[in-house]
Design a protein around this motif. Sequence first.
Motif, PDB file in Angstrom:
ATOM      1  N   ALA B 379       7.807  -6.339  -0.959  1.00  0.00           N
ATOM      2  CA  ALA B 379       7.205  -7.379  -0.593  1.00  0.00           C
ATOM      3  C   ALA B 379       5.866  -7.363  -0.039  1.00  0.00           C
ATOM      4  O   ALA B 379       5.392  -6.243  -0.185  1.00  0.00           O
ATOM      5  CB  ALA B 379       8.231  -8.267   0.297  1.00  0.00           C
ATOM      6  N   GLY B 380       5.363  -8.365   0.089  1.00  0.00           N
ATOM      7  CA  GLY B 380       4.036  -8.433   0.770  1.00  0.00           C
ATOM      8  C   GLY B 380       2.895  -8.515  -0.487  1.00  0.00           C
ATOM      9  O   GLY B 380       3.119  -9.229  -1.617  1.00  0.00           O
ATOM     10  N   THR B 385       6.713  -8.213  -6.872  1.00  0.00           N
ATOM     11  CA  THR B 385       7.783  -8.210  -5.919  1.00  0.00           C
ATOM     12  C   THR B 385       9.105  -8.216  -6.334  1.00  0.00           C
ATOM     13  O   THR B 385       9.205  -8.684  -7.263  1.00  0.00           O
ATOM     14  CB  THR B 385       7.510  -9.261  -4.917  1.00  0.00           C
ATOM     15  OG1 THR B 385       7.682 -10.774  -5.716  1.00  0.00           O
ATOM     16  CG2 THR B 385       6.215  -9.374  -4.205  1.00  0.00           C
ATOM     17  N   VAL B 453       6.979  -3.398   2.655  1.00  0.00           N
ATOM     18  CA  VAL B 453       5.878  -4.309   2.663  1.00  0.00           C
ATOM     19  C   VAL B 453       4.550  -3.831   2.306  1.00  0.00           C
ATOM     20  O   VAL B 453       3.947  -2.993   3.132  1.00  0.00           O
ATOM     21  CB  VAL B 453       5.913  -4.952   4.018  1.00  0.00           C
ATOM     22  CG1 VAL B 453       4.898  -6.484   3.832  1.00  0.00           C
ATOM     23  CG2 VAL B 453       7.250  -5.628   4.336  1.00  0.00           C
TER      24      VAL B 453
END
Lengths: 217, 634, 177
Positions: B379-380, B385, B453
């Motif tokens: 994620a991030g 993602t 992340v």
Amino acid sequence: MKISRTVTITIDGKEYIAKEGQKLLWTALENGVYIPHLCGIEEEEKPAAGCRLCFVEIDGFLNPVTACTQKVKEGMVVRTRSKRVDKLVGTAFELLMSNHRLGCARCGANGRCELQKIAKERGLKLKTSRLRSLVPEVPVDESPDKFTYDQTRCVLCGRCVWVDHHKAKIGAIGLVRRGMSRKMATFGETAMADSSCTQCGMCVEACPVGALTFKEK
Amino acid sequence: MSNPAVEKMYRELRDKAVSKAEGMNEKPYVMVGTATCGRAAGAMKILETFRDELAGHQVDAELLEVGCLGHCYAEPMVAVYKPGHPFLCYGNVDEGIASRLVSDFLVGDDPCFEFAMAAFEPNDVFPTFADYPRGVYEQKIILADCGLINPEDIDHYIARDGYLALAKVLDMDPGAVVEEIKESRLRGRGGAGFPAGKKWEICLKAEEPVKYVICNADEGDPGAFMDRALLESNPHQLIEGLAIAAYAVGASQGYIYVRAEYPLAIKRLHTALDQARDKGLIGESVLGSDFKFDIQIFQGSGAFVCGEETALISSIEGNPGIPGHRPPFPAVSGLRGKPTIINNVKTLSYVPHVIRNGAAWFRGIGTPNSPGTAVFALAGKVVNTGLVEVPMGTSLRTLVYDVGNGIKEEKAFKAVQIGGPSGGCLPESALDLEIDFDSLQHAGAMMGSGGLVVLDEEDCMVEIARFFLEFTQKESCGKCTFCRLGTKQMLEILTDITKGRGKPEALELLWDLAEDIKTGSLCALGKTAPNPVLSTLRFFRGEYEAHINEGCCPSLMCNELISYRIVPEKCSKLCDACIASCPVEAVYTRPDMLKAVDLEKCVKCNNCLVTCKPLYDAVMKVTPPETGEGGDEN
Amino acid sequence: MELLEGELEQIQTEVGFILRKYEPGREQLLPILQEVQGKIGYLPKEAMKMVAEAINIPEVDVYSVGTFYNQFRLNPPGKNQIKVCMGTACHLTGGHIIMDSFERRLEIDEGETTGDREFSLERVACVGCCALAPVVLVNEEVEARVRPTRVDGILLGLGKAMPVTSKHQKEEGDTIE
């Protein structure tokens, strides 16, 4: 009658005879070796181990361990003081004090307070200089006839709740909420007098600090 | 002690499931990914569209709800099968694409390649997932069937050799099952990586007639969702793993402790358990053997600390989820004082595969000390993602740049945060680190629950550390001094720094407190809480110092240390979009028609910047913040 | 909080009905409280007292559990529940800014309910839709990739009167279930 076997352990270079299976904290205290502690209850099989003050070094353990959770064993070698123990106990004490309202002169526990004792025994200051004050703004509960409850002096050891539940068998008080909001309170966080508290006073006797104190006659 | 009854019963179940699966391939079917992530992107609407269009065109095709394929960036995703065509996957499907797929592909014969992402199997006309970099580096074991089987139909799982491992262990001595898991060196995927086999062995050896197995599905890491995806996409894999664990250690009751915030996962688990019970795969006599085992779902009430074994047990027993001292470990004395195995969803999901393919197969994947694969929730600021599964030992660089396809908007990479609130931030210099349990711990991070992340130049490391500490601080049970008060003291210091009130001596105090909290706390939540702070202090000390000494936030993230300015050269004068976007009337038109921000009124909501960006990109953030009339330069 | 007339009787009936379904025992405490909240929307004191009596534990122990877990609420929620995800990915993509926007528009802080009981605002740790950050749960429906500018739109859709643009449509009101 249950025959308890004995073991020999060494604390700070001196040998002591101890009841096998007893938790180290109580063996030490019975033999006049002081280890700081607030939350320990000898009868409780599962110690809370929450105050984090009874750290000692035991041979064979990588890091300092809490004395209230360690059963004594034959040949156990214990040191109640070391650089690491002193640092941990010092920080834990400092943290507790950052959350504790001072003013010993006006406190009902002055002179019998465990915090004062720990400070004296370990040469620690009651007032922390490097941490900020986290003392909550809460009025003292003066509602009971016999005693008062000052949450700003509570160290959350849980001893009052334990005697309320297991000795007095009332169930009037508990540890409610969590994290920084954790506190000793009644159902619905009412004043003590409005709860099922019978004012037997056992919790006041169990309090190691000045959170629960008897009113002066 | 071979048991022909078990074999016969299993073969019958499997034959039925396989012929059902083969029957399915005779006509078209459409699979819509309706796990939580898909639903968030609008999958239910897509499902409706397909239902209407199929009915409208009177197409004889099956419409199925499936789980998550892991490509979250492309949700909603659908898979369309039509005999004579490659089985294709379509991403970012909207209602228009959905109706085209029915009218053009299922009614007509045009597979709409322009909307397709990849094919599931090699063919002559369209590339497969394995033809993309992500597919090259991914190796799916526990995610393999996710998004390809109907989680609410047990036959889909059985047709793919589901419950074969359970049938196999029923013919084995429990000790031999434990031995196989030990041999595989499977390590617990819940955080610290404790060897699963060792845990099982302790429990097996405990001489108690009553034992329990618990699946820890109380995923609480604020950036991880792989457990949810597994529960929603392939619940039977976990149920089989839990049943095998129970057989191995001698338990007849199991629990799945799942977050109440995962309603869909709970619903699909209930359905799965009912179906497994109906088929005799759990219950009074598992597959006709004398092994008795059932599973109950326990809903966690939202407490991150319940991921800690002793707290989880306390919670099932009807108490606040407050951790206790270990030892005794739950494997010796756990739920109701009985020997109890607690394993994470992922750990248990590996178990059927290890049993089916053997310990040596599992050891052949990954690194010697951390065999198998690692599942990350990517994620991030990364392009692709989603959920990825790569062999242990894959480098961070491969994960971010090949599997994740690089940084969004071509910004500069700054760090990866691995392991959530218990983990740490690793800088660019660590990109070539080959990740496994030990290498991460050594580098100052942690596998944790697998949240990964990606952070770019616009992410402030002090703020990231503060964010995670705020999380653990809020989630602290409050019993032990170090965690309750220590993390609070640290949080106060960090908050001061992000607000530009930090003092130079604060960093030393922060480090000192962090060290003591790590050693002195009672449970893993407290012991690992300082990790995000320690790792950012180690690798990004300069950012802390910029906040403290210069009053600036180099990443332009800390609100107190920035202000907004409208660049006159870029402002169009004629457009009022920024003014309309401002909730507090801080943006105004100057006499010369240029727009400006009244810094007294500005609440730094970022609306004007976001609004202007695609138009003129005239709004910028500056640090240290300007004071007074800011943009009013004349 | 004072109960309205008839509310107490209603709570007693509902809770009594729930309690009949469970075997008495401490282990039933969390499932019972979950069901009570599911039915009533929060844990009224009267309900907690009844639960304590039914499973024979001190009232304060029920209160300890009710105040420990994030899931439990001691006050009635708003008619519309807005939950802003504060997970890592949402935080990085501006979840806190979204929260600020809701707080400003609703004139309440997180964890509070508006005076007219129309809206309550909460934070949730992570709803597991990190790839769609920032995420807001509006009456359990996921709103993905929420921008600060979307906040007004969400509230308007729920029938909130806006100070600036007051010409919203009332019939758009209830979108629950």
